[in-house]
Write an enzyme that holds these catalytic residues in place. Structure first.
Site, PDB file in Angstrom:
ATOM      1  N   SER A   1      37.058  36.705  39.736  1.00 39.10           N
ATOM      2  CA  SER A   1      35.907  37.602  39.779  1.00 39.10           C
ATOM      3  C   SER A   1      36.402  39.037  39.729  1.00 39.10           C
ATOM      4  CB  SER A   1      35.110  37.384  41.075  1.00 39.10           C
ATOM      5  OG  SER A   1      34.143  38.398  41.265  1.00 39.10           O
TER       6      SER A   1
ATOM      7  N   TYR B   1      35.449  37.340  49.973  1.00 36.74           N
ATOM      8  CA  TYR B   1      35.282  36.594  48.727  1.00 36.74           C
ATOM      9  C   TYR B   1      36.210  37.180  47.659  1.00 36.74           C
ATOM     10  CZ  TYR B   1      33.024  35.042  44.390  1.00 36.74           C
ATOM     11  OH  TYR B   1      32.769  34.523  43.136  1.00 36.74           O
TER      12      TYR B   1
ATOM     13  N   LYS C   1      39.286  35.496  45.457  1.00 35.70           N
ATOM     14  CA  LYS C   1      39.312  35.503  44.001  1.00 35.70           C
ATOM     15  C   LYS C   1      40.569  36.184  43.462  1.00 35.70           C
ATOM     16  CE  LYS C   1      35.872  33.007  43.328  1.00 35.70           C
ATOM     17  NZ  LYS C   1      36.002  31.733  42.604  1.00 35.70           N
TER      18      LYS C   1
END
Length: 280
Positions: free
Chosen positions: A172, A185, A189
């Site tokens: 991401s 998060y 990633k």
């Protein structure tokens, strides 16, 4: 209406231009996945489903997988109704036994795994890192990183036996820059992108390519709070050079590219697909 760029003579007269284009695409060896077995985690909706569908269009046998068995069966049935080869294997990617079952069931049915797409991920927390609990941290890292680590270790050895294979990890743009609300998060990633680089170095001599994709904002349930709000959506579009939010198929096309001969000399890379957001 036939495209003015193409002239197919009598063929175009007897068949629609759309059908002809489809046949030409399927016959392009660079994107041909005929007979290849592709396992895509988190493939009952969003980016994962789109990847599975586009790979199936290119001739692949696709394994539909997510936590809920009913959803997996439904999507697999819909694919079969379109004439695609598909099977359903439910799997929670944070559970090692589930991942092993996914690999075993695929091998039992189709004999091998040629393409692996690690798409399933979680992000249960929206807020600053200082508010992150140990349990939430562990859930994100176990699902997004450890699960990918487990699954690639299960699949890569059998790819090595054949001397070829392609793996795509979904990273991401949150892993490329700082973020005040989905920071953990983003850390997970970034770890997946690093994992792709290291695996590419380790397994490249065996003929296996491993890359990662870093999507920007895509219209999925995962990011619905951001794009479903007209104000937020307009803000997102205005800061993106292409002036739009991405669709799942935008990522699916890239995943197909990274899984076929079209990208035969690409490995260990993070390919950003964000409409240009991170270049501004």
């Amino acid at each position: 209406i036939p495209s003015p760029r193409w002239s197919f003579g009598s063929i175009a007269e007897s068949r629609t231009s759309e059908t002809v284009r489809e046949d030409l695409t399927m016959n392009n060896p660079l994107f041909d996945m005929t007979g290849k077995v592709a396992v895509i985690t988190g493939s009952t909706k969003g980016i994962g489903r789109s990847i599975a569908e586009e790979m199936a269009r290119c001739g692949a046998k696709v394994v539909i997988s997510s936590r809920k068995a009913e959803a997996c069966e439904q999507v697999a049935a819909e694919f079969k109704a379109q004439g695609f080869e598909a099977m359903a294997v439910p799997c929670h990617v944070g559970k090692k036994a589930d991942l092993q079952n996914l690999v075993d069931k695929t091998n039992e049915a189709w004999g091998s795994i040629d393409v692996l797409v690690c798409n399933a991920a979680t992000n249960p927390v929206y807020g600053p890192t200082e508010e992150m609990t140990d349990d939430a941290w562990d859930k994100i890292m176990d699902t997004n990183v450890k699960g990918t680590f487990w699954l690639t270790n299960m699949v890569l050895p059998q790819m090595a036996e054949k001397g070829e294979g392609a793996v795509v990890l979904l990273s991401s743009i949150a892993g490329l820059r700082g973020n005040t609300v989905i920071g953990t998060y983003g850390v997970s990633k970034a770890a997946e992108a690093a994992l792709a680089r290291n695996l590419a170095v380790e397994w490249g001599p065996k003929g296996i390519r491993i890359n990662s994709i870093a999507p920007g904002l895509i219209k999925t349930d995962f990011a619905k709070a951001l794009w479903d709000d007209p104000v937020r959506a307009k803000q997102a579009e205005d800061k993106t050079p292409l002036r739009r939010i991405g669709d799942p198929v935008d990522i699916a096309g890239l995943a197909v590219f990274l899984s076929t001969k079209a990208s035969a000399y690409i490995t260990g890379q993070v390919i950003v697909a964000d409409g240009g957001e991170t270049i501004c």
